[in-house]
Motif scaffolding. Structure first.
Motif: not given
Length: 512
Positions: A15-16, A21-22, A44-46, A317-318
């Protein structure tokens, strides 16, 4: 880093937080693997930020078509609930549009990040099992997010909506019962109300948005009621029953029982961390009331395992998840280099008008016994808000001390979330309210509401008895004689310079 294990860092969750991080870790040269259980982009996106904002935008347009044109001399048009159903297709399309624009998967791969899909489970602090395959790493970052809490309302069974299936609807509900007065519940109540639903919102507490400024959240509540949303505070749904094929909610409100018919129920009262099946107990990782317990560096009790985002539970929160993700990676790559700070944690509720929270509220300042000052500025006195017919709400700034240290900023107004960032920067950099007052703001913009609120500090400072007396002495005594004082001062300086010159040119005994 650079050990014989398979990876330097394995991130659990795409996710966000996991994406940020990656990418950051890959950019630093680490060997990184992201393990995602379902699909990249996360909540968040979906099922969260993206579809909800697309829905809110469409609902605001429908509201403007209905209400705003008459204010500028144009014909208005009412959008029916049946017509608004097409909005739901737009909402689903927006998910793909944002996914394509972000291109997160390609960005990850461009930074050398590998992606694996499956259900992860720790075997030990350096070994993760993914669908039967053991993978090792020096460090792990748990960013598995959260999900909606499940309701326990008698008679409801499984027939209810959460943010996870809300955007799968094919029609706008005729009568929507929203349980929960947090950001999700409040935003969706307004959105569906503007698209034709008859909305009832039930909140357990005595006010909506309890973590926000009390005064502004109460004002927003009245705005929502003015739009026709039936808001029940200090209330709870006791049971659900079906009567003549129709669903009825039995609501307990302030010691009275009322019955409300509805067609759909949206449950938006709490979230739980996604930690099931990870095997954290065997690693000695503590789970608190809100989620995984971490220190200020985001380490768990197993010091090579970090956690961030919703799974830790404090600020869901994102943008906070992304901030935590960056902090965690810094501490993994440069141990001890960063600590999380939430003193100025900002967020927004994207109603119309929007409600922004930065830093301390009045309730918190009172609880700390602080002698704070408050400065207000309404949007009704902002020229751009007047021309755009967006005069609802205003800004509220809390300061401390004669220097005007900014404690908190709360904004209720259109595009309030866009107005927040100069305040966030000022607070993070330790600038006083004077910095905002003195900053040149473009006219005519909504942002001038911030400048004018800050200028209230100057006005209040000038009225302070000590300051007022000093200014009075300057105005009546010093300023009228400033020319004589300047000439006298210049004469003294010239005389001093001449004396110094004479002294330096006087012959010494050695020279004679």
């Amino acid at each position: 880093m650079g050990s014989k294990r398979d990876y330097d860092l394995i991130v659990l969750g795409g996710g966000s937080a996991g994406i940020v991080a990656s990418v950051m870790a890959g950019g630093l040269g680490l060997r990184v693997l992201v393990v995602e259980k379902e699909k990249l982009g996360g909540e968040c996106l979906h099922t969260g930020c993206v579809p909800s904002k697309a829905l809110l935008h469409a609902a605001n347009l429908a509201h403007m078509m209905r209400v705003s044109p008459a204010a500028v001399g144009l014909p208005g048009r009412d959008v029916t609930r049946e017509e608004a159903a097409a909005v739901l297709d737009h909402v689903r399309e927006s998910i793909g549009d944002v996914r394509d624009a972000d291109a997160s998967e390609q960005l990850m791969r461009d930074h050398g990040v590998e992606i694996a899909y499956g259900a992860p489970r720790f075997q030990d602090t350096h070994t993760l099992e993914v669908d039967g395959k053991a993978i090792t790493a020096d460090y792990f970052l748990i960013a598995t997010g959260s999900r909606p809490a499940a309701p326990t309302i008698p008679g409801l069974d499984g027939d209810y909506l959460t943010n996870r299936n809300l955007f799968d609807l094919k029609e706008i509900p005729e009568a929507l019962l929203v349980v929960g007065g947090g950001p999700v519940g409040v935003e969706m109540a307004q959105a569906f109300g503007r698209l034709g639903s008859r909305v009832t919102l039930v909140q357990k507490g005595d006010r909506l948005l309890p973590r926000d400024d009390h005064e502004l959240s109460s004002t927003l509540t009245q705005y929502l009621r003015d739009e026709g949303i039936d808001i029940r505070l200090s209330a709870a749904v006791q049971s659900i029953r079906t009567e003549d094929g129709k669903r009825v909610a039995v609501i307990r409100e302030n010691w009275e029982t009322v019955e409300t018919p509805f067609t759909h129920l949206l449950y938006a009262a709490g979230r739980v961390p996604n930690i099931e099946g990870l095997g954290l107990d065997a690693l000695g990782i503590a789970i608190g009331e809100n989620g995984i317990e971490v220190d200020t560096q985001l380490r768990t009790a197993a010091h090579n395992i970090y956690a961030c985002g919703d799974v830790t539970g404090e600020y869901q929160f994102s943008h906070i998840a992304e901030y935590e993700a960056k902090t965690a990676v810094r501490n993994i790559f440069f141990p001890g280099s960063g600590k999380t700070k939430f003193e100025h944690a900002p967020w927004a509720t994207f109603t119309d008008p929007e409600l922004v929270h930065i830093g301390m509220t009045e309730d918190e300042a009172l609880a700390k016994g602080l002698a704070y000052e408050v400065y207000h500025q309404p949007f009704a006195q902002n020229d751009r808000a007047v021309t755009d017919h967006g005069t609802q709400g205003g800004i509220k700034v809390l300061t401390l001390g004669v220097g005007g240290k900014i404690l908190g900023v709360h904004i209720l107004g259109r595009r309030a979330s866009e107005l927040a960032h100069e305040w966030i920067l000022a607070m993070e950099q330790g600038a006083s309210i004077r910095a905002i007052a003195d900053l040149v703001h473009i006219y005519p913009t909504l942002s001038m509401v911030s400048q004018h609120a800050a200028q209230r500090w100057y006005e209040a400072t000038a009225k302070d008895p000590v300051v007022a007396k000093t200014l009075n002495v300057y105005a009546k005594t010093i300023r009228p004689n400033l020319g004589a004082l300047v000439i006298g001062g210049a004469a003294l300086i010239a005389a001093g310079a001449a004396a110094a010159l004479l002294h330096s040119s006087k012959p010494t005994d050695d020279a004679s």
